[in-house]
Every structure is written in structure tokens, then in C-alpha cells.
Design a protein around this motif. Structure first.
Motif, short mmCIF file in Angstrom:
data_model
loop_
_atom_site.label_atom_id
_atom_site.label_comp_id
_atom_site.label_asym_id
_atom_site.label_seq_id
_atom_site.Cartn_x
_atom_site.Cartn_y
_atom_site.Cartn_z
N ALA A 5 0.84 -1.20 0.00
CA ALA A 5 0.00 0.00 0.00
C ALA A 5 0.87 1.24 0.00
O ALA A 5 1.91 1.29 0.66
N ALA A 6 0.45 2.25 -0.76
CA ALA A 6 1.19 3.52 -0.82
C ALA A 6 0.23 4.68 -0.97
O ALA A 6 -0.85 4.55 -1.55
N VAL A 7 0.65 5.81 -0.45
CA VAL A 7 -0.07 7.08 -0.62
C VAL A 7 0.98 8.14 -0.95
O VAL A 7 2.18 7.92 -0.77
N LEU A 8 0.55 9.27 -1.46
CA LEU A 8 1.47 10.37 -1.66
C LEU A 8 1.91 10.91 -0.30
O LEU A 8 1.14 10.91 0.67
N ALA A 9 3.16 11.37 -0.21
CA ALA A 9 3.70 11.86 1.06
C ALA A 9 2.89 13.04 1.60
O ALA A 9 2.86 13.27 2.81
N ALA A 64 7.65 0.96 -8.00
CA ALA A 64 9.02 1.46 -8.18
C ALA A 64 9.02 2.75 -8.99
O ALA A 64 9.69 3.73 -8.63
N GLN A 65 8.27 2.78 -10.07
CA GLN A 65 8.20 3.97 -10.90
C GLN A 65 7.52 5.12 -10.16
O GLN A 65 7.96 6.27 -10.23
N LEU A 66 6.47 4.80 -9.43
CA LEU A 66 5.75 5.81 -8.66
C LEU A 66 6.68 6.49 -7.65
O LEU A 66 6.68 7.72 -7.51
N ASP A 90 7.01 11.87 -4.35
CA ASP A 90 7.26 11.63 -2.93
C ASP A 90 6.14 10.74 -2.42
O ASP A 90 4.96 11.13 -2.43
N VAL A 91 6.50 9.55 -1.97
CA VAL A 91 5.52 8.52 -1.63
C VAL A 91 5.74 8.05 -0.19
O VAL A 91 6.87 8.02 0.30
N ARG A 92 4.64 7.67 0.46
CA ARG A 92 4.73 7.03 1.76
C ARG A 92 4.14 5.62 1.65
O ARG A 92 2.97 5.45 1.25
N PHE A 93 4.95 4.62 1.97
CA PHE A 93 4.48 3.24 1.98
C PHE A 93 3.94 2.90 3.37
O PHE A 93 4.53 3.29 4.38
#
Length: 325
Positions: free
Chosen positions: A125-129, A203-205, A210-213
Motif C-alpha cells: 500500500a502507498a499514498v502520496l507523502a 518502483a516507478q511511482l 514523494d511517496v509514503r508506503f
């Protein structure tokens, strides 16, 4: 809709340089086979495209990887004989064997046979930072969540989780790469998925944004194990992706390659042999193949093994369970 991908280069290479398998008895072998994979941006597609090229080169068969909705669709496509080879996670396979497939409810899938172990599929799961979502407990009350293509492992089990927890999220379906693009464009609030590591879409995202997993807290992890008993705890190592400095706790399912029971025994043997004896090449296809090892054959106690696969594993000293043919 599915899209067929073939490797002309692989076929030319196979014609110019026949490998030892060409000397095998090929009675009853088809001239081509179709491999059911998943969406672009997911692990199945990269893994399957590379393995299809290997089959074409080594066995002289035109092996094409086909984009599909993922395991739930793949198991039915193999069951009906539309595809000769497919990739599945053991959860959807188990449900299909019991006649609980959402695509063919009430119809036990009795024609599928396992060939070889692939790798584990962790839920991610990921969201934008910039998002206010800090953890899974924040995925609720109208948050828009992309869960991957309908019929895939991701959509199947993440949807069940959100429904079971009465989260009130709004589910959307799309392929891995498309879902990552939707998160980037602000069309969804979170991108949850299930695919081998590293997953191309994530990986590309992470490189472009800036991503938060998100890591599962104990309550979320236990709830997911309750919703899907076939899963097991899993750790995504730190730095699997950019912007991921710490380990992530989650759950996973094992993947196996399956074939129709009517696949000629010699062909099933050679495909299994190719996957199990070409570890370096398999890892070149996709890093997740580091788990494509013969000792992991014991991870499958759900799908009966094909006689051709059983022969290779027994010849090489590995016990095979669930070998009813």
C-alpha cells in the motif's frame, strides 16, 4: 479484453540455436501456448514475458504472455483450456478448486495442475507523502482506494478486507500502472496492490513522486489473516523502493505456475525443468524469481501437481505433496 505479447526475437533465436530440449519426444505438443499473466506494471507480466521467451528459445514453441485480470481469471482460463499455462496465487486457486470462483461459481475447477513454485505475493500500500493518511486505520469514510484490476489477487482480497472492516472506502479497479497514475494525478487517495517484489508500478511511482508506503499494524495484519487464512505474515525489506527506509510488515500468498491436466507430460516436464534449472535467467526476467527454487515446491498443498512436474521433482530428490493426478 486481453492483449497478446509474443517474442519474435526469441523465436528467431530459438530457430538459430536449438537447445537440448529440442531432442525430446514432442508427440502431442502444441505449436504455441498462451501464458496468462496479469496487468502491466505488475510482476506477473514481466515474469511471464521473460519466461515465455525462454520457452520459445529452449523448446521451440511460440509462447506468448497475455495480459489478464490476474489469478482469478487465469485459473479459469486454464481450467477451460483457453490458456495452456497460467500464474495463480494459491488463495484464488483453492477457491476455484472448491467451486467458489467468482467467475464460475458452483463449478469446481478439476482440470488445473501445478507445475512449479514462483514467488510470494505480498500485499502492499502507498499514498502520496502529502496525504493525511498515515496508516491503514485512516483508509475509511469515503477515501478513494485503487485495488488493482477486477479479478486479480489484489482486488479480491483488499476488497474483502475493506468490506469486512466496514471501512466505507470507495473502491476503484484498474491495472497496476494505471492505478499508480491515478494516485499521482490525485484521482485516488491510496494505491493498494498485491504483486511480487519489486513491483514495477510502485518502483516507478516512488521515483517520480514523494511517496509514503504503509506498514500493517498488528490489528490490520491479524484482520487480514482472519479474512484470508491462506496468507502468512511477510516483511518487505527496507529500501525495496525509493522513499522506503524501513521494513514494512504485511502478509503474502505463494504463486505457482499451473497448466491444464491434458498438457502432454513431456511438455510439462520440460517447462518445469526449464524454470527450475535456469535460476539465473529467471531472476533476469524479474527479481521476484529469486524464490523460484525447487525447495519451495512444498509451499503448495492446494493444487494437484501435473505428472510431468512430479517426474522432474522426484528425479531431483524433492517430495511433492498433493500429487493426485
Amino acid at each position: 479484453m486481453t492483449i497478446r505479447i509474443t517474442s519474435a526475437i526469441a523465436l528467431i533465436a530459438g530457430a538459430l540455436c536449438a537447445l537440448p530440449a529440442a531432442a525430446q519426444d514432442k508427440e502431442g505438443w502444441p505449436s504455441s501456448i498462451t501464458i496468462g499473466t496479469g496487468s502491466q506494471g505488475g510482476t506477473y507480466f514481466g515474469y511471464g514475458s521473460g519466461f515465455g521467451a525462454m520457452i520459445s528459445e529452449a523448446l521451440g514453441i511460440n509462447a506468448g504472455a497475455e495480459i489478464t485480470g490476474g489469478p482469478v481469471q487465469n485459473v479459469t482460463l486454464v481450467e477451460t483450456g483457453e490458456h495452456q499455462l497460467g500464474f495463480v496465487t494459491l488463495g484464488p486457486a483453492d477457491e476455484a478448486i472448491k467451486g467458489e470462483s467468482p467467475l464460475m461459481p458452483g463449478t469446481p475447477h478439476e482440470n488445473i495442475r501445478a507445475l512449479f513454485p514462483m514467488y510470494q505475493t505480498p500485499l502492499q500500500a502507498a499514498v502520496l507523502a502529502s496525504s493525511d493518511i498515515q496508516g491503514f486505520t485512516d483508509l475509511k469514510d469515503g477515501k478513494r482506494v485503487g485495488v488493482g484490476p477486477a479479478g486479480g489477487t489484489s482486488a479480491t482480497y483488499w476488497t474483502r478486507y475493506f468490506e469486512d472492516t466496514d471501512s466505507g472506502v470507495v473502491i476503484s479497479n484498474a491495472g497496476g500502472s494505471d492505478t499508480a497514475g491515478q494516485l499521482k494525478d490525485g484521482l485516488i487517495d491510496a494505491f493498494v496492490y498485491a504483486a511480487g517484489l519489486p513491483t514495477g508500478a510502485y518502483a516507478q511511482l516512488a521515483v517520480e513522486n514523494d511517496v509514503r508506503f504503509l506498514s500493517m499494524d498488528e490489528e490490520t495484519l491479524n484482520k487480514m489473516l482472519e479474512v484470508v487464512p491462506a496468507m502468512q505474515p511477510f516483511t518487505i525489506p527496507a529500501n525495496t523502493y525509493e522513499d522506503q527506509p524501513e521494513d514494512l510488515q504485511t502478509v503474502s500468498l505463494w504463486n505457482f505456475a499451473i497448466a491444464h491436466k491434458d498438457m502432454p507430460e513431456g511438455l510439462a516436464y520440460e517447462i518445469t525443468k526449464l524454470a527450475m534449472e535456469s535460476h539465473g535467467r529467471m531472476v533476469q526476467n524479474h527479481a521476484a524469481a529469486k524464490e523460484t527454487l525447487p525447495e519451495n515446491v512444498t509451499k503448495n498443498t492446494v493444487v494437484p501437481f501435473h505428472p510431468g512436474a512430479i517426474r522432474w521433482f522426484k528425479e531431483n530428490g524433492y517430495e511433492v505433496s498433493g500429487s493426485n493426478q
